[in-house]
Scaffold this active site. Structure first.
Site, PDB file in Angstrom:
ATOM      1  N   HIS A  82      21.265  86.591  34.802  1.00 12.78           N
ATOM      2  CA  HIS A  82      21.600  86.410  36.212  1.00 12.78           C
ATOM      3  C   HIS A  82      21.795  84.939  36.510  1.00 12.78           C
ATOM      4  O   HIS A  82      20.986  84.107  36.123  1.00 12.78           O
ATOM      5  CB  HIS A  82      20.488  86.963  37.109  1.00 12.78           C
ATOM      6  CG  HIS A  82      20.760  86.723  38.563  1.00 12.78           C
ATOM      7  ND1 HIS A  82      21.635  87.504  39.290  1.00 12.78           N
ATOM      8  CD2 HIS A  82      20.326  85.766  39.415  1.00 12.78           C
ATOM      9  CE1 HIS A  82      21.701  87.052  40.526  1.00 12.78           C
ATOM     10  NE2 HIS A  82      20.923  85.990  40.636  1.00 12.78           N
ATOM     11  N   ASP A 161      15.639  94.636  50.657  1.00 11.74           N
ATOM     12  CA  ASP A 161      16.172  93.282  50.476  1.00 11.74           C
ATOM     13  C   ASP A 161      17.429  93.074  51.311  1.00 11.74           C
ATOM     14  O   ASP A 161      17.606  92.013  51.924  1.00 11.74           O
ATOM     15  CB  ASP A 161      16.471  93.016  48.996  1.00 11.74           C
ATOM     16  CG  ASP A 161      17.156  91.670  48.821  1.00 11.74           C
ATOM     17  OD1 ASP A 161      16.526  90.652  49.151  1.00 11.74           O
ATOM     18  OD2 ASP A 161      18.326  91.637  48.388  1.00 11.74           O
ATOM     19  N   ARG A 168      16.796  87.230  57.576  1.00  9.55           N
ATOM     20  CA  ARG A 168      16.459  85.831  57.245  1.00  9.55           C
ATOM     21  C   ARG A 168      17.623  84.906  57.546  1.00  9.55           C
ATOM     22  O   ARG A 168      17.446  83.772  57.981  1.00  9.55           O
ATOM     23  CB  ARG A 168      16.068  85.731  55.762  1.00  9.55           C
ATOM     24  CG  ARG A 168      14.693  86.341  55.460  1.00  9.55           C
ATOM     25  CD  ARG A 168      14.515  86.588  53.978  1.00  9.55           C
ATOM     26  NE  ARG A 168      14.742  85.379  53.206  1.00  9.55           N
ATOM     27  CZ  ARG A 168      15.248  85.340  51.974  1.00  9.55           C
ATOM     28  NH1 ARG A 168      15.551  86.465  51.347  1.00  9.55           N
ATOM     29  NH2 ARG A 168      15.439  84.203  51.366  1.00  9.55           N
ATOM     30  N   SER A 183      13.619  88.255  46.324  1.00 11.57           N
ATOM     31  CA  SER A 183      14.900  88.883  46.625  1.00 11.57           C
ATOM     32  C   SER A 183      15.744  89.035  45.356  1.00 11.57           C
ATOM     33  O   SER A 183      16.231  90.127  45.033  1.00 11.57           O
ATOM     34  CB  SER A 183      15.633  88.023  47.668  1.00 11.57           C
ATOM     35  OG  SER A 183      16.983  88.371  47.767  1.00 11.57           O
ATOM     36  N   LYS A 187      16.360  92.760  42.812  1.00  8.85           N
ATOM     37  CA  LYS A 187      17.660  93.348  42.469  1.00  8.85           C
ATOM     38  C   LYS A 187      17.816  93.519  40.956  1.00  8.85           C
ATOM     39  O   LYS A 187      18.358  94.523  40.483  1.00  8.85           O
ATOM     40  CB  LYS A 187      18.788  92.476  43.037  1.00  8.85           C
ATOM     41  CG  LYS A 187      18.923  92.664  44.553  1.00  8.85           C
ATOM     42  CD  LYS A 187      19.950  91.750  45.174  1.00  8.85           C
ATOM     43  CE  LYS A 187      19.365  90.401  45.464  1.00  8.85           C
ATOM     44  NZ  LYS A 187      19.931  89.698  46.627  1.00  8.85           N
TER      45      LYS A 187
HETATM   46  N1  URA Z   1      20.271  85.032  46.905  1.00  8.15           N
HETATM   47  C1  URA Z   1      19.589  86.191  47.025  1.00  8.15           C
HETATM   48  O1  URA Z   1      19.941  87.173  46.392  1.00  8.15           O
HETATM   49  N2  URA Z   1      18.521  86.243  47.827  1.00  8.15           N
HETATM   50  C2  URA Z   1      18.099  85.186  48.547  1.00  8.15           C
HETATM   51  O2  URA Z   1      17.129  85.298  49.251  1.00  8.15           O
HETATM   52  C3  URA Z   1      18.830  83.990  48.435  1.00  8.15           C
HETATM   53  C4  URA Z   1      19.899  83.946  47.599  1.00  8.15           C
END
Ligand code: URA
Ligand code: CA
Length: 434
Positions: A82, A161, A168, A183, A187
């Site tokens: 990632h 998320d 946010r 976050s 994923k």
């Molecule tokens: N990228 C994400 O996937 N989550 C965040 O909180 C910030 C950047």
């Protein structure tokens, strides 16, 4: 349990229990906890931070808020890579076939998203016929057979998320290391990875602009991963200037082909070998990082990596003849050189602004509705530290409209030429494994 008590606990700096975090995530996902209470908690976390245990609990609660991909029918250790996002980052296109050539299974679920260029799927769709709308069973069969396949995002992954990130975004609570780390990791974990290699970018084109912030985020994610039972490591890599030369969809596919042939840009090649070595090592296909790197170099040199790319493309309907003849990729109508106005050395190539120039050409999406032009983009002819003579090309602009003055202005504003020689930036800052 009452949400107001959870907010008060965090406001006063107490550690939240696993049950409190689950109560919040479940209630926020199903709508029984309103935005205003979630906002207050996010702001309290922003100021008070989270302990290591809270971070792991939050990540797992978000993973469990939706579907989880089951990759157990795929043989071997599934290692996901990632990147926190940069400009002209062609690594995924290279790494998939590269590590697959060493039998490391790459089961990539990918999205489109917004950005300077398209996502991995958009880039791959510049190969005629290539498609990612495949059934789960076919996806698993393809990974078992070819060791690499890409499927479009489907299902209801980490809804908590999605909802929290949107909240946010409008409550000034994005920039919190524990929240960002949870976050991203939620994923990856929901997508089924056994082990995770993170490429945390640092510099002008990155989400984290300073090395200190990037290191803190990298460590936070590595700890979460390892605390929830996924072998995780992170590389911190430079994103002060774009990676490689190409920024654009078809242009990056061409760059990936060059790299798989061993003829790619030095920085992109080095980053792929570094990330790839960790992937091969975590997948237990080599006993040391050094051995992993030698094996990767081997499959580049003997053509196996390039062959894996062809197989991958044709297995998902793509015209693999583009690998031997990249002129069959989408081509832009106009090719314009950006000429240097003076002699000197390139001292700055501001990554995010150069990415924006590519987006002005249509290479990326500004909104979800934007349509990408796969043929267009930029190819850098010089990188930081390179010498340049007046009149020489700094960048080649590939456009489908004739008037590229706005793009040229943007590029001139963000490429600095100095009299003194400047060192090329360090590419790999740190590797974090603990
Ligand atoms: N990228 C994400 O996937 N989550 C965040 O909180 C910030 C950047
Ligand atoms: Ca690139």
């Amino acid at each position: 349990m009452r949400m107001v008590d959870i907010i008060e606990n965090k406001r006063d700096g107490r550690e939240l229990s696993t049950e409190e975090i689950q109560f919040f995530i479940n209630g926020y996902t199903d709508g029984s906890i309103p935005d205003y209470q979630a906002s207050a908690l996010m702001m309290a976390i922003f100021f008070q931070g989270m302990t290591e245990k809270e971070r792991a609990d939050l990540t797992l609660a978000m993973v469990q808020s939706g579907d989880q991909i089951d990759l157990s029918k795929i043989e071997g250790i599934k290692v996901d890579k990632h990147s926190t996002g940069g400009v002209g980052d062609t690594t995924t296109l290279v790494l998939g076939p590269l590590v697959a050539a060493l039998d490391v299974p790459v089961a990539k679920m990918s999205g489109r998203g917004l950005g300077h260029t398209g996502g991995t799927i958009d880039k791959l769709e510049s190969v005629k016929g290539f498609h990612v709308e495949i059934e789960n069973q076919e996806f698993i069969d393809l990974v078992n057979k070819n060791k690499v396949a890409v499927i479009g995002q489907s299902g209801n992954l980490t809804p908590a998320d999605k909802k929290l990130y949107a909240l946010r975004d409008v409550t000034a609570t994005v920039d919190s290391i524990p929240l960002i780390a949870a976050s991203i990791m939620s994923k990856k974990i929901a997508a089924g990875a056994d082990a995770i290699v993170l490429d945390v970018k640092t510099g002008a084109g990155a989400f984290m602009k300073t090395l200190d912030d990037s290191r803190e985020l990298a460590k936070a994610m590595v700890r979460i991963g390892n605390n929830v039972g996924r072998n995780t490591m992170a590389v911190i890599s430079d994103m002060s200037q774009p990676l490689g030369y190409a920024i654009g969809n078809a242009l990056e596919v061409k760059e990936a082909i060059d790299t798989l042939k061993g003829e790619g840009p030095e920085d992109l090649t080095e980053l792929c070998l570094t990330l790839g070595s960790h992937m091969v090592y975590l997948a237990k296909k080599a006993n040391t990082l050094k051995e992993a790197r030698e094996k990767l170099q081997g499959v580049i040199n003997d053509g196996t990596a390039l062959k894996a790319f062809k197989t991958f493309l044709s297995s998902q309907g793509g015209d693999a003849s583009i690998v031997d003849d990249p002129s069959r990729l989408p081509q832009a109508k106009y090719i314009v050189e950006l000429e240097a106005k003076e002699d000197g050395y390139v001292s700055e190539l501001v990554a995010d602004e150069i990415g924006t120039a590519a987006m002005l050409l249509g290479a990326g999406r500004a909104t979800k509705e934007s349509v990408i032009d796969l043929a267009v983009g930029l190819v850098l002819r010089k990188k930081i530290g390179d010498q340049v003579k007046k009149g020489e090309s700094l960048v080649t602009i590939y456009s489908n409209f004739e008037d590229v003055e706005e793009v040229k202005t943007k590029l001139y504003e963000n490429i600095t030429i100095s009299n003194e020689k400047v060192a090329a930036p360090v590419l790999i800052h740190e590797e974090i494994t603990e």
